[in-house]
Design a protein around this motif. Structure first.
Motif, PDB file in Angstrom:
ATOM      1  N   ARG A  48       0.844  -1.200   0.000  1.00  0.00           N
ATOM      2  CA  ARG A  48       0.000   0.000   0.000  1.00  0.00           C
ATOM      3  C   ARG A  48       0.881   1.252   0.000  1.00  0.00           C
ATOM      4  NH1 ARG A  48      -3.004   0.040   5.190  1.00  0.00           N
ATOM      5  NH2 ARG A  48      -1.044  -0.861   5.903  1.00  0.00           N
ATOM      6  N   VAL A  49       0.550   2.210  -0.829  1.00  0.00           N
ATOM      7  CA  VAL A  49       1.323   3.454  -0.924  1.00  0.00           C
ATOM      8  C   VAL A  49       0.729   4.480   0.044  1.00  0.00           C
ATOM      9  CG1 VAL A  49       2.058   5.354  -2.412  1.00  0.00           C
ATOM     10  CG2 VAL A  49       1.922   3.016  -3.325  1.00  0.00           C
ATOM     11  N   ARG A  50       1.558   4.974   0.949  1.00  0.00           N
ATOM     12  CA  ARG A  50       1.111   5.997   1.904  1.00  0.00           C
ATOM     13  C   ARG A  50       1.345   7.403   1.362  1.00  0.00           C
ATOM     14  NH1 ARG A  50       3.549   8.855   6.058  1.00  0.00           N
ATOM     15  NH2 ARG A  50       5.534   7.774   5.748  1.00  0.00           N
ATOM     16  N   GLU A  51       2.512   7.633   0.778  1.00  0.00           N
ATOM     17  CA  GLU A  51       2.844   8.933   0.211  1.00  0.00           C
ATOM     18  C   GLU A  51       4.044   8.774  -0.721  1.00  0.00           C
ATOM     19  OE1 GLU A  51       4.519  11.916   2.747  1.00  0.00           O
ATOM     20  OE2 GLU A  51       5.446  10.437   4.089  1.00  0.00           O
ATOM     21  N   ARG A  52       4.439   9.861  -1.343  1.00  0.00           N
ATOM     22  CA  ARG A  52       5.649   9.867  -2.160  1.00  0.00           C
ATOM     23  C   ARG A  52       6.637  10.858  -1.558  1.00  0.00           C
ATOM     24  NH1 ARG A  52       5.572   7.403  -7.142  1.00  0.00           N
ATOM     25  NH2 ARG A  52       3.558   6.427  -7.650  1.00  0.00           N
ATOM     26  N   ILE A  53       7.881  10.407  -1.409  1.00  0.00           N
ATOM     27  CA  ILE A  53       8.948  11.249  -0.893  1.00  0.00           C
ATOM     28  C   ILE A  53      10.020  11.332  -1.968  1.00  0.00           C
ATOM     29  CG2 ILE A  53      10.659  11.576   0.925  1.00  0.00           C
ATOM     30  CD1 ILE A  53       8.906   9.948   2.782  1.00  0.00           C
ATOM     31  N   ARG A  54      10.267  12.545  -2.446  1.00  0.00           N
ATOM     32  CA  ARG A  54      11.198  12.746  -3.555  1.00  0.00           C
ATOM     33  C   ARG A  54      10.832  11.856  -4.750  1.00  0.00           C
ATOM     34  NH1 ARG A  54      17.054  13.233  -0.381  1.00  0.00           N
ATOM     35  NH2 ARG A  54      16.691  15.323   0.445  1.00  0.00           N
ATOM     36  N   GLY A  55       9.546  11.736  -4.983  1.00  0.00           N
ATOM     37  CA  GLY A  55       9.068  10.965  -6.109  1.00  0.00           C
ATOM     38  C   GLY A  55       9.001   9.473  -5.884  1.00  0.00           C
ATOM     39  N   MET A  56       9.484   9.003  -4.747  1.00  0.00           N
ATOM     40  CA  MET A  56       9.498   7.570  -4.473  1.00  0.00           C
ATOM     41  C   MET A  56       8.289   7.180  -3.629  1.00  0.00           C
ATOM     42  SD  MET A  56      12.388   5.245  -2.548  1.00  0.00           S
ATOM     43  CE  MET A  56      13.575   5.513  -3.859  1.00  0.00           C
ATOM     44  N   PRO A  57       7.523   6.182  -4.066  1.00  0.00           N
ATOM     45  CA  PRO A  57       6.390   5.738  -3.247  1.00  0.00           C
ATOM     46  C   PRO A  57       6.889   5.015  -1.992  1.00  0.00           C
ATOM     47  CG  PRO A  57       6.657   4.281  -5.130  1.00  0.00           C
ATOM     48  CD  PRO A  57       7.631   5.411  -5.326  1.00  0.00           C
ATOM     49  N   VAL A  58       6.305   5.334  -0.869  1.00  0.00           N
ATOM     50  CA  VAL A  58       6.661   4.657   0.387  1.00  0.00           C
ATOM     51  C   VAL A  58       5.385   4.155   1.043  1.00  0.00           C
ATOM     52  CG1 VAL A  58       8.749   6.038   0.736  1.00  0.00           C
ATOM     53  CG2 VAL A  58       6.593   6.787   1.748  1.00  0.00           C
ATOM     54  N   GLY A  59       5.532   3.104   1.822  1.00  0.00           N
ATOM     55  CA  GLY A  59       4.395   2.462   2.448  1.00  0.00           C
ATOM     56  C   GLY A  59       4.177   2.889   3.881  1.00  0.00           C
ATOM     57  N   TYR A  60       3.462   2.048   4.614  1.00  0.00           N
ATOM     58  CA  TYR A  60       3.048   2.346   5.989  1.00  0.00           C
ATOM     59  C   TYR A  60       4.011   1.709   6.988  1.00  0.00           C
ATOM     60  CZ  TYR A  60      -1.432   4.004   4.189  1.00  0.00           C
ATOM     61  OH  TYR A  60      -2.409   4.702   3.535  1.00  0.00           O
ATOM     62  N   ASN A  61       4.423   2.503   7.962  1.00  0.00           N
ATOM     63  CA  ASN A  61       5.217   1.965   9.062  1.00  0.00           C
ATOM     64  C   ASN A  61       4.322   1.196  10.017  1.00  0.00           C
ATOM     65  OD1 ASN A  61       6.640   4.916   8.437  1.00  0.00           O
ATOM     66  ND2 ASN A  61       8.088   3.244   8.763  1.00  0.00           N
ATOM     67  N   GLY A  62       4.947   0.348  10.848  1.00  0.00           N
ATOM     68  CA  GLY A  62       4.149  -0.426  11.791  1.00  0.00           C
ATOM     69  C   GLY A  62       4.974  -1.365  12.637  1.00  0.00           C
ATOM     70  N   PHE A  63       4.303  -2.343  13.257  1.00  0.00           N
ATOM     71  CA  PHE A  63       4.950  -3.272  14.186  1.00  0.00           C
ATOM     72  C   PHE A  63       4.107  -4.532  14.278  1.00  0.00           C
ATOM     73  CE2 PHE A  63       1.823  -0.988  16.568  1.00  0.00           C
ATOM     74  CZ  PHE A  63       1.373  -1.830  17.569  1.00  0.00           C
ATOM     75  N   ALA A  64       4.619  -5.518  14.980  1.00  0.00           N
ATOM     76  CA  ALA A  64       3.878  -6.764  15.221  1.00  0.00           C
ATOM     77  C   ALA A  64       3.559  -6.868  16.706  1.00  0.00           C
ATOM     78  CB  ALA A  64       4.687  -7.974  14.771  1.00  0.00           C
ATOM     79  N   LEU A  65       2.340  -7.246  17.011  1.00  0.00           N
ATOM     80  CA  LEU A  65       1.915  -7.438  18.399  1.00  0.00           C
ATOM     81  C   LEU A  65       1.597  -8.905  18.609  1.00  0.00           C
ATOM     82  CD1 LEU A  65       1.253  -6.047  21.109  1.00  0.00           C
ATOM     83  CD2 LEU A  65      -1.117  -5.890  20.327  1.00  0.00           C
ATOM     84  N   LEU A  66       2.385  -9.567  19.455  1.00  0.00           N
ATOM     85  CA  LEU A  66       2.204 -10.988  19.761  1.00  0.00           C
ATOM     86  C   LEU A  66       1.419 -11.117  21.060  1.00  0.00           C
ATOM     87  CD1 LEU A  66       4.736 -10.774  17.863  1.00  0.00           C
ATOM     88  CD2 LEU A  66       5.629 -12.784  19.057  1.00  0.00           C
ATOM     89  N   LYS A  67       0.448 -12.016  21.063  1.00  0.00           N
ATOM     90  CA  LYS A  67      -0.326 -12.293  22.264  1.00  0.00           C
ATOM     91  C   LYS A  67      -0.288 -13.787  22.528  1.00  0.00           C
ATOM     92  CE  LYS A  67      -3.491  -8.434  21.427  1.00  0.00           C
ATOM     93  NZ  LYS A  67      -4.904  -8.048  21.159  1.00  0.00           N
ATOM     94  N   LEU A  68       0.400 -14.181  23.588  1.00  0.00           N
ATOM     95  CA  LEU A  68       0.516 -15.578  23.977  1.00  0.00           C
ATOM     96  C   LEU A  68      -0.643 -15.947  24.892  1.00  0.00           C
ATOM     97  CD1 LEU A  68       4.324 -15.591  24.843  1.00  0.00           C
ATOM     98  CD2 LEU A  68       3.290 -16.293  22.708  1.00  0.00           C
ATOM     99  N   GLN A  69      -1.382 -16.969  24.485  1.00  0.00           N
ATOM    100  CA  GLN A  69      -2.516 -17.439  25.272  1.00  0.00           C
ATOM    101  C   GLN A  69      -2.458 -18.953  25.323  1.00  0.00           C
ATOM    102  OE1 GLN A  69      -5.625 -15.745  22.825  1.00  0.00           O
ATOM    103  NE2 GLN A  69      -5.707 -13.855  24.020  1.00  0.00           N
TER     104      GLN A  69
END
Length: 416
Positions: A343-364
């Motif tokens: 997914r494209v979030r924005e363009r920086i200096r003409g380059m498409p960049v995506g979304y930053n994020g993380f992983a959330l682990l839930k041990l059950q």
């Protein structure tokens, strides 16, 4: 520098960032110069700051770090610590946030840290890369200053080293960052003593592996002898004798964490680390779930392993803070790539960049729920893992995939 947030770095500084040590040292000096320029805009002082910070500072720090000694390698036992930490007990769910390539000190990395804080996880773990070269100032800006945005887990935080920490010979990583990482161990609070560790409970073992220390070599030598990110003997001895990773009677599910990937559809594979683990775990080594960073993307691989290495389901979560790359795969292991957030979030200096994020682990209990969450608090992919306590085998079920995530169809791979 971001003009709307003058105390934060501009993501434009990170676009097309190469992996040469000289370039990253120069970027560090440019960032320092821009901060000094902000507080004293007179022409004379700006010029003086440019030359002292950019040019002289660059040569001084580059020569000092690249031709100096690496920080001494730290390993267990250390100060009575063996590197194995029991996960918190007495609650139904244990939550662990994984972030990689996060420490950019940008508005985007702050966003990710804020979203992490809203979940208030029990543990937070950084999988490596403090940009640009892991200096004390960069560690402070991201982790230890009063206004740094890193969220410390309720019961602890831990950090692995990436290659960028070693561009300054790992000195700030070992001397500044590890002492700031703390984890509850029974009634005591322990300080992280080495660049690897094991978190465990009765059903799961989460093993952080150090691939950063061996990711750089001496100047000139690294051009001829490319670093392979292999595990040092001290870490191998710990895995074999303390963690007892090869014990066939231990059927807990195994989750590995590292900075560098075991395999990749975009950049270098690191088969040596899978081979070293196979030597410890034996011919009957069971497949593992493996999270890594290094590439600034969110990727999902099917189970794969080199012929002489272990087999693993790979999950690349290197989209913590760097501009997220969304180019098409271009090499190796294409048969294992299944999902890719393009997914494209924005363009920086003409380059498409995506979304930053993380992983959330839930041990059950014997289940592990993993949500992959972006900077806008959107769950991009959700999956559930279960461990068979009779065999230690893992099974995965994909629960949801958000629109816009590219799917790749299975194809045969002769290396599988």
């Amino acid at each position: 520098m971001d003009p709307q947030h003058p105390d934060k770095r501009d993501p434009k500084q990170y676009i097309d960032l190469g992996h040469s040590k000289a370039e990253n040292h120069l970027k560090t000096q440019v960032a320092l110069y821009e901060k000094r320029k902000q507080y004293d805009a007179s022409t004379t002082n700006v010029l003086r700051a440019f030359f002292w910070t950019n040019l002289f500072g660059f040569f001084y720090h580059y020569l000092k770090s690249r031709f100096g000694r690496k920080a001494p390698y730290q390993f267990y036992p250390a100060n009575g610590d063996n590197g194995i930490y029991p996960l918190i007990t007495g609650q139904d769910t244990v939550a662990i946030a994984l972030l990689s390539d996060w420490a950019t000190d940008t508005v985007e990395s702050d966003q990710v840290a804020y979203v992490v804080s809203t979940y208030d996880p029990d543990y937070t773990i950084h999988l490596g890369d403090v940009y640009f070269v892991g200096t004390p100032r960069e560690v402070a800006d991201n982790f230890t200053d009063a206004n740094a945005s890193w969220h410390y887990g309720r019961h602890g935080s831990l950090a692995l080293a990436g290659n960028h920490e070693m561009y300054s010979n790992g000195k700030a990583y070992f001397n500044e960052l590890l002492p700031a990482m703390r984890i509850r161990k029974g009634d005591e609070v322990a300080t992280q003593q080495a660049g690897f560790f094991c978190l465990e409970n009765e059903h799961w073992r989460i093993i952080g592996l150090d691939t950063g220390y061996t990711s750089t070599n001496r100047p000139f030598l690294e051009v001829i002898f490319k670093p392979d990110c292999s595990f040092r003997d001290e870490q191998l001895a710990w895995l074999r004798n303390v963690v007892r990773l090869g014990d066939p009677t231990d059927t807990r599910g195994i989750i590995l964490l590292s900075h560098h990937p075991y395999f990749s559809s975009f950049r270098d594979d690191h088969p040596v680390i899978g081979r070293q683990l196979r030597e410890i775990m034996g011919e009957a080594a069971r497949p593992v779930l493996w999270f890594w960073g290094h590439e600034h993307r969110l990727l999902f691989y099917d189970q794969f392993g080199f012929p002489d290495g272990i087999r693993a389901w790979g999950r690349c979560v290197g989209h913590g803070g760097m501009p997220v790359e969304i180019s098409e795969p271009n090499r190796g292991n294409l048969g294992q790539l299944r999902l890719y957030d393009r997914r494209v979030r924005e363009r920086i200096r003409g380059m498409p960049v995506g979304y930053n994020g993380f992983a959330l682990l839930k041990l059950q209990g014997t289940s592990l729920l993993v949500d992959y969450i972006d900077q806008n608090n959107v769950v991009v992919v959700s999956e559930e893992w279960t461990v068979d306590r009779q065999t230690g085998g893992l099974a995965v079920q994909t629960l949801s995939v958000r629109d816009g995530i590219k799917r790749y169809e299975p194809v045969a791979n002769k290396d599988a």
